[in-house]
Motif scaffolding. Structure first.
Motif, short mmCIF file in Angstrom:
data_model
loop_
_atom_site.label_atom_id
_atom_site.label_comp_id
_atom_site.label_asym_id
_atom_site.label_seq_id
_atom_site.Cartn_x
_atom_site.Cartn_y
_atom_site.Cartn_z
N LYS A 4 52.93 53.11 43.55
CA LYS A 4 51.94 54.01 43.58
C LYS A 4 50.36 53.38 43.32
O LYS A 4 50.50 52.51 42.35
CB LYS A 4 52.20 55.27 42.91
CG LYS A 4 53.46 56.11 43.26
CD LYS A 4 53.83 56.98 42.45
CE LYS A 4 55.07 57.80 42.92
NZ LYS A 4 55.30 59.12 42.27
N THR A 5 49.46 54.15 43.80
CA THR A 5 48.25 53.56 43.31
C THR A 5 47.70 54.67 42.46
O THR A 5 47.94 55.87 42.41
CB THR A 5 47.22 53.76 44.75
OG1 THR A 5 47.67 52.95 45.73
CG2 THR A 5 45.78 53.30 44.41
N VAL A 6 47.06 53.75 41.29
CA VAL A 6 46.64 54.53 40.22
C VAL A 6 45.19 54.58 40.23
O VAL A 6 44.51 53.41 40.24
CB VAL A 6 47.25 54.11 39.06
CG1 VAL A 6 46.82 54.98 37.61
CG2 VAL A 6 48.70 54.20 39.07
N ALA A 7 44.31 55.72 40.14
CA ALA A 7 42.86 55.44 39.93
C ALA A 7 42.51 55.21 38.40
O ALA A 7 42.77 55.76 37.65
CB ALA A 7 42.26 56.95 40.47
N VAL A 8 41.50 54.35 38.29
CA VAL A 8 40.92 54.04 37.03
C VAL A 8 39.30 53.91 37.29
O VAL A 8 38.94 53.70 38.11
CB VAL A 8 41.68 52.75 36.43
CG1 VAL A 8 42.93 52.99 35.99
CG2 VAL A 8 41.18 51.63 36.98
N THR A 9 38.75 54.17 35.92
CA THR A 9 37.30 54.02 36.26
C THR A 9 36.93 52.44 36.30
O THR A 9 37.93 51.52 35.95
CB THR A 9 36.64 54.55 34.86
OG1 THR A 9 37.09 53.74 33.84
CG2 THR A 9 37.03 55.84 34.70
N GLU A 10 35.67 52.32 36.64
CA GLU A 10 35.15 50.79 37.02
C GLU A 10 35.13 50.21 35.72
O GLU A 10 35.59 49.08 35.72
CB GLU A 10 33.87 51.04 37.67
CG GLU A 10 33.32 49.52 37.82
CD GLU A 10 31.72 49.65 38.51
OE1 GLU A 10 31.48 48.38 38.64
OE2 GLU A 10 31.31 50.43 38.69
N GLU A 11 34.85 50.64 34.50
CA GLU A 11 34.80 50.11 33.27
C GLU A 11 36.37 49.62 32.82
O GLU A 11 36.45 48.48 32.39
CB GLU A 11 34.30 51.34 32.14
CG GLU A 11 34.33 50.74 30.88
CD GLU A 11 33.71 51.57 29.71
OE1 GLU A 11 33.74 51.17 28.62
OE2 GLU A 11 33.33 52.56 30.02
N THR A 12 37.38 50.63 33.00
CA THR A 12 38.62 50.45 32.85
C THR A 12 39.10 49.20 33.72
O THR A 12 39.78 48.19 33.28
CB THR A 12 39.33 51.53 32.82
OG1 THR A 12 39.04 52.42 31.92
CG2 THR A 12 41.09 51.29 32.58
N TYR A 13 38.86 49.38 34.91
CA TYR A 13 39.03 47.96 35.63
C TYR A 13 38.72 46.74 35.51
O TYR A 13 39.44 45.94 35.35
CB TYR A 13 38.80 48.52 37.16
CG TYR A 13 39.15 47.20 38.23
CD1 TYR A 13 40.38 47.11 38.52
CD2 TYR A 13 37.92 46.20 38.51
CE1 TYR A 13 40.87 46.25 39.45
CE2 TYR A 13 38.48 45.38 39.55
CZ TYR A 13 39.85 45.28 39.80
OH TYR A 13 40.19 44.26 40.83
N LYS A 14 37.33 46.76 34.91
CA LYS A 14 36.89 45.47 34.33
C LYS A 14 37.51 44.94 33.05
O LYS A 14 37.92 43.80 32.92
CB LYS A 14 35.23 45.70 34.02
CG LYS A 14 34.56 45.67 35.47
CD LYS A 14 32.99 45.92 34.82
CE LYS A 14 32.05 46.25 36.25
NZ LYS A 14 30.68 46.47 35.75
N ILE A 15 37.85 45.82 32.28
CA ILE A 15 38.65 45.46 31.29
C ILE A 15 39.94 44.89 31.39
O ILE A 15 40.30 44.01 31.05
CB ILE A 15 38.76 46.67 29.98
CG1 ILE A 15 37.53 47.18 29.32
CG2 ILE A 15 39.69 46.42 29.00
CD1 ILE A 15 37.54 48.54 28.81
N LEU A 16 40.58 45.74 32.33
CA LEU A 16 42.02 45.07 32.86
C LEU A 16 41.98 43.72 33.43
O LEU A 16 42.73 42.74 33.36
CB LEU A 16 42.55 46.03 33.70
CG LEU A 16 43.21 47.47 32.89
CD1 LEU A 16 43.56 48.46 34.15
CD2 LEU A 16 44.32 47.06 32.17
N VAL A 17 40.94 43.54 34.26
CA VAL A 17 40.52 42.29 34.94
C VAL A 17 40.38 41.19 33.82
O VAL A 17 40.84 40.07 33.64
CB VAL A 17 39.56 42.12 35.86
CG1 VAL A 17 39.00 40.77 36.31
CG2 VAL A 17 40.01 43.11 37.00
N GLU A 18 39.56 41.54 32.83
CA GLU A 18 39.37 40.66 31.83
C GLU A 18 40.45 40.26 31.07
O GLU A 18 40.87 39.17 30.64
CB GLU A 18 38.24 41.02 30.91
CG GLU A 18 37.89 40.08 29.55
CD GLU A 18 36.70 40.84 28.93
OE1 GLU A 18 36.90 40.45 27.56
OE2 GLU A 18 36.03 41.69 29.32
N LEU A 19 41.46 41.10 30.42
CA LEU A 19 42.69 41.05 29.80
C LEU A 19 43.81 40.33 30.89
O LEU A 19 44.28 39.41 30.31
CB LEU A 19 43.27 42.42 29.73
CG LEU A 19 42.57 43.14 28.34
CD1 LEU A 19 43.01 44.41 28.18
CD2 LEU A 19 42.78 42.27 27.17
#
Length: 81
Positions: A4-19
């Motif tokens: 399933k696709t989950v929507a996250v904020t751009e800020e959260t996405y950036k944090i996830l990419v960094e992690l």
């Protein structure tokens, strides 16, 4: 399990990419799973520190032993997935 696709904020996405990069994960799914595992471990450590400062009944000691076993099993499962 269906993906399933989950929507996250751009800020959260950036944090996830960094992690994802820092943790050396290949996928976002792996990143989120490892974060969940780290979160469980952190909660377990906090609970154990609290418990060490108290005298426990036999039932509480047994419940903690079962919890430790379950966390070990989940850790093995997460490493395999």
């Amino acid at each position: 399990m269906a993906k399933k696709t989950v929507a996250v904020t751009e800020e959260t996405y950036k944090i996830l990419v960094e992690l994802k990069q820092k943790m050396g994960c290949r996928t976002m799914d792996e990143t989120v799973r490892r974060l969940a595992e780290l979160s469980k471990r952190a909660l377990a450590v906090e609970a154990l520190e609290h418990v060490r400062s108290k005298q426990l009944s036999r039932e509480e000691v047994e419940a903690l032993a079962k919890l430790r076993e379950r966390l070990r099993e989940e850790g093995v499962w997460l490493r395999r997935s």
